[in-house]
Design an enzyme around this catalytic site. Structure first.
Site, PDB file in Angstrom:
ATOM      1  N   HIS A  46       0.856  -1.188   0.000  1.00  0.00           N
ATOM      2  CA  HIS A  46       0.000   0.000   0.000  1.00  0.00           C
ATOM      3  C   HIS A  46       0.897   1.244   0.000  1.00  0.00           C
ATOM      4  CE1 HIS A  46      -3.675  -2.256   1.915  1.00  0.00           C
ATOM      5  NE2 HIS A  46      -3.401  -2.656   0.682  1.00  0.00           N
ATOM      6  N   GLU A  48       1.376   3.788   1.974  1.00  0.00           N
ATOM      7  CA  GLU A  48       2.138   4.140   3.190  1.00  0.00           C
ATOM      8  C   GLU A  48       3.433   3.347   3.262  1.00  0.00           C
ATOM      9  OE1 GLU A  48      -0.896   3.039   2.796  1.00  0.00           O
ATOM     10  OE2 GLU A  48      -2.197   3.411   4.505  1.00  0.00           O
ATOM     11  N   CYS A  84      -1.183  -1.773   7.583  1.00  0.00           N
ATOM     12  CA  CYS A  84      -0.241  -0.653   7.398  1.00  0.00           C
ATOM     13  C   CYS A  84       0.042   0.029   8.731  1.00  0.00           C
ATOM     14  CB  CYS A  84      -0.813   0.368   6.425  1.00  0.00           C
ATOM     15  SG  CYS A  84      -0.853  -0.243   4.746  1.00  0.00           S
ATOM     16  N   ALA A 154     -20.438  20.892 -21.089  1.00  0.00           N
ATOM     17  CA  ALA A 154     -20.107  22.323 -21.084  1.00  0.00           C
ATOM     18  C   ALA A 154     -20.972  22.990 -22.151  1.00  0.00           C
ATOM     19  CB  ALA A 154     -18.627  22.514 -21.404  1.00  0.00           C
ATOM     20  N   ASP A 200     -14.270  15.391 -33.161  1.00  0.00           N
ATOM     21  CA  ASP A 200     -13.220  16.077 -32.381  1.00  0.00           C
ATOM     22  C   ASP A 200     -11.948  15.246 -32.211  1.00  0.00           C
ATOM     23  OD1 ASP A 200     -15.349  17.733 -32.034  1.00  0.00           O
ATOM     24  OD2 ASP A 200     -15.453  17.564 -29.859  1.00  0.00           O
TER      25      ASP A 200
HETATM   26  N1  LIG Z   1     -19.658  20.769 -24.885  1.00  0.00           N
HETATM   27  C1  LIG Z   1     -19.500  19.545 -24.425  1.00  0.00           C
HETATM   28  O1  LIG Z   1     -19.515  19.301 -23.210  1.00  0.00           O
HETATM   29  C2  LIG Z   1     -19.277  18.449 -25.412  1.00  0.00           C
HETATM   30  C3  LIG Z   1     -18.727  17.225 -24.956  1.00  0.00           C
HETATM   31  C4  LIG Z   1     -18.563  16.216 -25.876  1.00  0.00           C
HETATM   32  C5  LIG Z   1     -18.908  16.416 -27.204  1.00  0.00           C
HETATM   33  N2  LIG Z   1     -19.411  17.603 -27.596  1.00  0.00           N
HETATM   34  C6  LIG Z   1     -19.805  17.838 -29.001  1.00  0.00           C
HETATM   35  O2  LIG Z   1     -20.837  16.905 -29.306  1.00  0.00           O
HETATM   36  C7  LIG Z   1     -20.816  16.656 -30.707  1.00  0.00           C
HETATM   37  C8  LIG Z   1     -21.009  15.186 -30.945  1.00  0.00           C
HETATM   38  O3  LIG Z   1     -22.264  14.793 -30.418  1.00  0.00           O
HETATM   39  P1  LIG Z   1     -23.135  13.703 -31.125  1.00  0.00           P
HETATM   40  O4  LIG Z   1     -24.524  13.845 -30.614  1.00  0.00           O
HETATM   41  O5  LIG Z   1     -22.920  13.776 -32.588  1.00  0.00           O
HETATM   42  O6  LIG Z   1     -22.482  12.331 -30.700  1.00  0.00           O
HETATM   43  P2  LIG Z   1     -22.061  11.779 -29.262  1.00  0.00           P
HETATM   44  O7  LIG Z   1     -23.126  12.087 -28.292  1.00  0.00           O
HETATM   45  O8  LIG Z   1     -20.670  12.196 -28.976  1.00  0.00           O
HETATM   46  O9  LIG Z   1     -22.001  10.217 -29.555  1.00  0.00           O
HETATM   47  C9  LIG Z   1     -23.140   9.418 -29.565  1.00  0.00           C
HETATM   48  C10 LIG Z   1     -22.744   8.079 -30.100  1.00  0.00           C
HETATM   49  O10 LIG Z   1     -23.286   7.024 -29.328  1.00  0.00           O
HETATM   50  C11 LIG Z   1     -23.107   5.855 -30.112  1.00  0.00           C
HETATM   51  N3  LIG Z   1     -24.278   5.006 -30.024  1.00  0.00           N
HETATM   52  C12 LIG Z   1     -25.556   5.325 -30.345  1.00  0.00           C
HETATM   53  N4  LIG Z   1     -26.350   4.229 -30.199  1.00  0.00           N
HETATM   54  C13 LIG Z   1     -25.540   3.237 -29.771  1.00  0.00           C
HETATM   55  C14 LIG Z   1     -25.764   1.871 -29.464  1.00  0.00           C
HETATM   56  N5  LIG Z   1     -26.968   1.291 -29.560  1.00  0.00           N
HETATM   57  N6  LIG Z   1     -24.711   1.132 -29.057  1.00  0.00           N
HETATM   58  C15 LIG Z   1     -23.481   1.682 -28.962  1.00  0.00           C
HETATM   59  N7  LIG Z   1     -23.208   2.967 -29.262  1.00  0.00           N
HETATM   60  C16 LIG Z   1     -24.236   3.723 -29.662  1.00  0.00           C
HETATM   61  C17 LIG Z   1     -22.965   6.285 -31.565  1.00  0.00           C
HETATM   62  O11 LIG Z   1     -21.635   6.033 -32.024  1.00  0.00           O
HETATM   63  P3  LIG Z   1     -21.445   5.418 -33.512  1.00  0.00           P
HETATM   64  O12 LIG Z   1     -22.119   6.390 -34.416  1.00  0.00           O
HETATM   65  O13 LIG Z   1     -19.965   5.362 -33.670  1.00  0.00           O
HETATM   66  O14 LIG Z   1     -22.081   4.069 -33.491  1.00  0.00           O
HETATM   67  C18 LIG Z   1     -23.243   7.756 -31.496  1.00  0.00           C
HETATM   68  O15 LIG Z   1     -22.548   8.507 -32.443  1.00  0.00           O
HETATM   69  C19 LIG Z   1     -19.493  17.184 -31.212  1.00  0.00           C
HETATM   70  O16 LIG Z   1     -19.757  18.357 -31.962  1.00  0.00           O
HETATM   71  C20 LIG Z   1     -18.703  17.537 -29.970  1.00  0.00           C
HETATM   72  O17 LIG Z   1     -17.877  18.661 -30.179  1.00  0.00           O
HETATM   73  C21 LIG Z   1     -19.596  18.641 -26.736  1.00  0.00           C
END
Ligand SMILES: NC(=O)c1ccc[n+]([C@@H]2O[C@H](COP(=O)([O-])OP(=O)(O)OC[C@H]3O[C@@H](n4cnc5c(N)ncnc54)[C@H](OP(=O)(O)O)[C@@H]3O)[C@@H](O)[C@H]2O)c1
Length: 329
Positions: A46, A48, A84, A154, A200
């Protein structure tokens, strides 16, 4: 500072120590760090013990009057390793600063009691609550035997999470970025959806603070043989539970968050960070689907951003832990 350093050390343990809690430790003598360490693989030393061995090697074996800073209460029972507390008592250490009382029923205050009986002073030191936040996931795991899931979004002041055409957007400021990197360093894994991966391709690493990188996981249909979203999500979380993981961060896009809102208890904490930025047009997330059992637990500023923390399950924080979970040591 020493407890914060011990916490940074603890993040290095996460990758290999599971299902044990990740612990960091620093031995100080006359205000100087003479030894440090973090939890090794299951059955090995661990934190410690690693720190004490390191201090003995560095200091010619004399630890008389030194102090130990350890992020979690030292264990006092024979588990896979000897207690520990026995090594601490023999070492000559006179004062132990600990960051969190171990919720594992086999320890739960007994480590502190044993040190006190041996005349060692013990002081709780949480580094402004950081150690409690760090072990929130461990407390959850001891009771529920499944990883603690934090979902983070965010958004801009007008509710967008990405630009038009899902264009990547820098939404939050430097303070939030630092907080995000610290949170990543506290997690076993970070999950993003396939959509975010394609648009991204985020690094999901820890760059703005000192700490270890979490495992990067893409939730995508490509990784499953058919199956609904809920089935595949449960399968993924179960597989991470089997690996003994304690804390999973989901940096969710629109689709991932929307689906998780519809699965009961798919996450324990929701972090919503809102920046002052306004873009008027972009990709929004569906806040109307937020589960009803969310309770706003904290609101604070991170630079110019507003951070709201919601919890889906408050009981584990206050209740006495009775279940004997997998997350023991
Ligand atoms: N501001 C923020 O906090 C933040 C954080 C993260 C991302 N983003 C933005 O969010 C955008 C992307 O969002 P999004 O809605 O397109 O996609 P997403 O929410 O990032 O991804 C969703 C994904 O879930 C997967 N999925 C759906 N059904 C599923 C199933 N039955 N089994 C397994 N996987 C499944 C799919 O991947 P597959 O299509 O590969 O199957 C789908 O594309 C980007 O523009 C990014 O910049 C913003």
């Amino acid at each position: 500072m020493s407890m914060l350093h011990a916490l940074e050390l603890a993040t290095n343990a996460i990758k290999n120590c599971r299902p044990n809690p990740a612990v960091g430790a620093v031995v100080m003598k006359n205000g100087i760090a003479i030894g440090e360490g973090f939890t090794k693989e299951v059955g090995k030393d661990h934190a410690e013990i690693v720190a004490i061995k390191n201090a003995i090697a560095n200091n010619g074996g004399n630890l008389e009057g030194s102090e130990l800073f350890v992020t979690l209460e030292p264990c006092s029972h024979f588990g896979r390793t000897p207690p520990c507390t026995d090594t601490i008592i023999k070492s000559g250490i006179k004062k132990v600063f600990y960051g969190f009382l171990d919720p594992n029923p086999q320890v739960e205050g007994k480590g502190i009691a044993k040190l006190n009986e041996a005349g060692i002073e013990t002081i709780l030191k949480t580094a402004n609550g950081k150690t409690s936040d760090f072990y929130e996931s461990y407390s959850w795991c001891v009771k529920n035997k499944t990883p603690f899931v934090t979902l983070k979004i965010a958004q801009t002041a007008d509710g967008f999470i990405a630009g038009a055409d899902k264009k990547r957007l820098k939404i939050t400021g430097e303070e939030s970025q630092i907080k995000l990197h610290e949170l990543r360093s506290w997690c076993d894994a970070v999950i993003v959806g396939g959509g975010t991966f394609r648009t991204d391709n985020p690094q999901l690493t820890v760059r703005k603070v000192r700490g270890a990188n979490p495992q990067k996981i893409i939730f995508s249909r490509e990784n499953f043989n058919g199956g609904t979203f809920a089935e595949n999500w449960h399968a993924l979380i179960n597989s991470l539970a089997q690996k003994g993981m304690h804390h999973i961060l989901v940096e969710a896009g629109a689709n991932l968050s929307q689906n998780l809102f519809l699965i009961p208890n798919s996450f324990q904490k929701f972090l919503l960070w809102t920046s002052p930025l306004r873009i008027e047009n972009g990709l929004s997330w569906n806040s109307t689907l937020l589960p009803h059992n969310l309770t706003l637990t904290k609101t604070y500023s991170q630079g110019n951003d507003l951070c709201e923390e919601f919890s889906t399950s408050l009981d584990y924080r206050v209740s006495r832990v009775v279940a004997r979970g997998q997350a023991t040591r």
